[in-house]
Write a protein that holds these residues in place. Structure first.
Motif, PDB file in Angstrom:
ATOM      1  N   PHE A 156      17.509  11.061  49.838  1.00 41.40           N
ATOM      2  CA  PHE A 156      17.667  12.041  48.994  1.00 41.40           C
ATOM      3  C   PHE A 156      17.471  13.553  49.554  1.00 41.40           C
ATOM      4  N   ARG A 160      22.049  14.053  48.462  1.00 43.30           N
ATOM      5  CA  ARG A 160      21.805  12.670  48.480  1.00 43.30           C
ATOM      6  C   ARG A 160      22.858  11.794  49.138  1.00 43.30           C
ATOM      7  N   SER A 166      25.928  11.984  46.428  1.00 43.63           N
ATOM      8  CA  SER A 166      25.739  12.471  45.074  1.00 43.63           C
ATOM      9  C   SER A 166      24.811  13.800  45.119  1.00 43.63           C
ATOM     10  N   GLY A 201      23.883   2.974  36.458  1.00 41.97           N
ATOM     11  CA  GLY A 201      22.885   3.918  37.063  1.00 41.97           C
ATOM     12  C   GLY A 201      21.669   3.968  36.243  1.00 41.97           C
ATOM     13  N   ALA A 202      20.655   4.300  36.743  1.00 39.20           N
ATOM     14  CA  ALA A 202      19.192   4.212  36.475  1.00 39.20           C
ATOM     15  C   ALA A 202      18.609   5.546  36.684  1.00 39.20           C
ATOM     16  N   ASP A 214      16.491   6.286  38.609  1.00 42.59           N
ATOM     17  CA  ASP A 214      16.103   6.344  40.147  1.00 42.59           C
ATOM     18  C   ASP A 214      17.228   6.836  40.828  1.00 42.59           C
ATOM     19  N   TYR A 215      18.257   7.238  40.299  1.00 38.84           N
ATOM     20  CA  TYR A 215      19.664   7.432  40.892  1.00 38.84           C
ATOM     21  C   TYR A 215      20.262   6.688  41.701  1.00 38.84           C
ATOM     22  N   LYS A 216      20.154   5.467  41.408  1.00 43.09           N
ATOM     23  CA  LYS A 216      20.703   4.133  42.312  1.00 43.09           C
ATOM     24  C   LYS A 216      21.570   3.906  41.367  1.00 43.09           C
ATOM     25  N   TYR A 226      26.369   1.314  51.552  1.00 45.81           N
ATOM     26  CA  TYR A 226      26.779   0.199  51.066  1.00 45.81           C
ATOM     27  C   TYR A 226      27.595  -0.483  51.752  1.00 45.81           C
ATOM     28  N   LEU A 236      23.853  -1.890  48.164  1.00 45.89           N
ATOM     29  CA  LEU A 236      23.050  -0.820  48.873  1.00 45.89           C
ATOM     30  C   LEU A 236      22.222  -1.302  49.910  1.00 45.89           C
ATOM     31  N   TYR A 241      19.266   4.723  51.296  1.00 43.04           N
ATOM     32  CA  TYR A 241      19.866   5.885  50.698  1.00 43.04           C
ATOM     33  C   TYR A 241      18.733   6.950  51.178  1.00 43.04           C
ATOM     34  N   GLY A 289      22.844  14.835  39.984  1.00 41.52           N
ATOM     35  CA  GLY A 289      23.323  13.630  39.116  1.00 41.52           C
ATOM     36  C   GLY A 289      23.406  12.433  39.805  1.00 41.52           C
ATOM     37  N   LEU A 290      23.915  11.409  38.842  1.00 35.17           N
ATOM     38  CA  LEU A 290      24.256  10.056  39.287  1.00 35.17           C
ATOM     39  C   LEU A 290      25.759   9.701  39.990  1.00 35.17           C
ATOM     40  N   GLN A 316      28.764   9.369  42.213  1.00 36.30           N
ATOM     41  CA  GLN A 316      28.666   9.254  43.590  1.00 36.30           C
ATOM     42  C   GLN A 316      30.263   9.317  43.995  1.00 36.30           C
ATOM     43  N   TYR A 348      24.231   7.788  50.654  1.00 33.94           N
ATOM     44  CA  TYR A 348      23.831   6.209  50.560  1.00 33.94           C
ATOM     45  C   TYR A 348      24.805   5.508  51.437  1.00 33.94           C
TER      46      TYR A 348
END
Lengths: 111, 112
Positions: A50, A31, A94, B94-95, B97-99, A35, A45, A48, A97-98, A100, A33
């Motif tokens: 995935f 993933r 990332s 974070g949610a 939806d991975y953002k 920004y 953002l 992005y 997981g979340l 980054q 992104y």
């Protein structure tokens, strides 16, 4: 070597010019992104991705486009730069997981 | 959609004093919460994160944060600030939806 690199680090360009910002990563993450950071607004953002075949718009994608050339590379383009695109641009990656991981940023000035 | 508010734009603290940065979030489900630090001219570095479990989270550089669901808050603290802690701090949520959604940031100035 840094895990997430961005080129160029600084760029000054003129209104109407096309410009590409590049991001490369060695973390093996799927993933990626893009920004932009503006004073008092935090990070917003732009786009992005995935995986290599997946591209999604973020909250402020107008005036920008992206290309995911490979798992490790994600480029941001401004087709016709305008002064209000002057900002600090960050690439991030990332895994599943979340959390980054951010690159060092590209400071772009459009005159 | 999730959102984050950092009420303090700028905080000045004396070296050796304690520091607390406020963060309030809005999200309908269980949030995933982060604090990042940006030193001048640098990218963002993760200080700590909360996903579940113990609501007091320890991070790097002596920072900790406490998740309070009833107050929708995730405040960052450090007992004794060093001059090198001068930076901009961002809270993020974070949610699924991975953002991530970031707050506007709090700039910390450390005076000698």
């Amino acid at each position: 070597d840094a895990d997430v690199t961005q080129t160029p680090r600084n760029r000054i360009t003129k209104t109407g010019k096309r410009i590409m910002l590049e991001c490369s990563q060695t973390k093996g993450h799927d993933r990626m992104y893009w920004y932009r950071q503006d004073p008092g607004l935090g990070l917003r953002l732009i786009y992005y991705s995935f995986d290599v075949k997946d591209i999604n718009k973020g909250e402020i994608s107008d005036g920008y486009s992206v290309s995911r050339q490979a798992q490790a590379k994600f480029s941001l383009s401004l087709e016709s730069a305008i002064p209000n695109q002057t900002a600090l641009y960050f690439c991030a990656t990332s895994d599943r997981g979340l959390e980054q991981y951010f690159g060092p940023g590209t400071r772009l000035t459009v005159t | 959609a999730q959102s984050v508010t950092q009420p303090d734009i700028h905080i000045t603290v004396s070296e050796g004093a304690s520091l607390e940065l406020r963060c309030n979030y809005s999200y309908g489900a269980t949030p995933y919460l982060f604090w990042y630090v940006q030193s001048p001219g640098q990218g963002l570095q993760l200080l700590l994160k909360y996903f579940s479990g113990d609501t007091l989270v320890q991070g790097i550089k002596g920072f900790e944060a406490e998740f309070k669901r009833s107050q929708s808050s995730f405040n960052l603290r450090k007992p004794s600030v060093h001059w090198s802690d001068a930076a901009e701090y961002f809270c993020a949520v974070g949610a699924s939806d991975y953002k991530l959604s970031f707050g506007a940031g709090t700039t910390v100035t450390v005076r000698a």
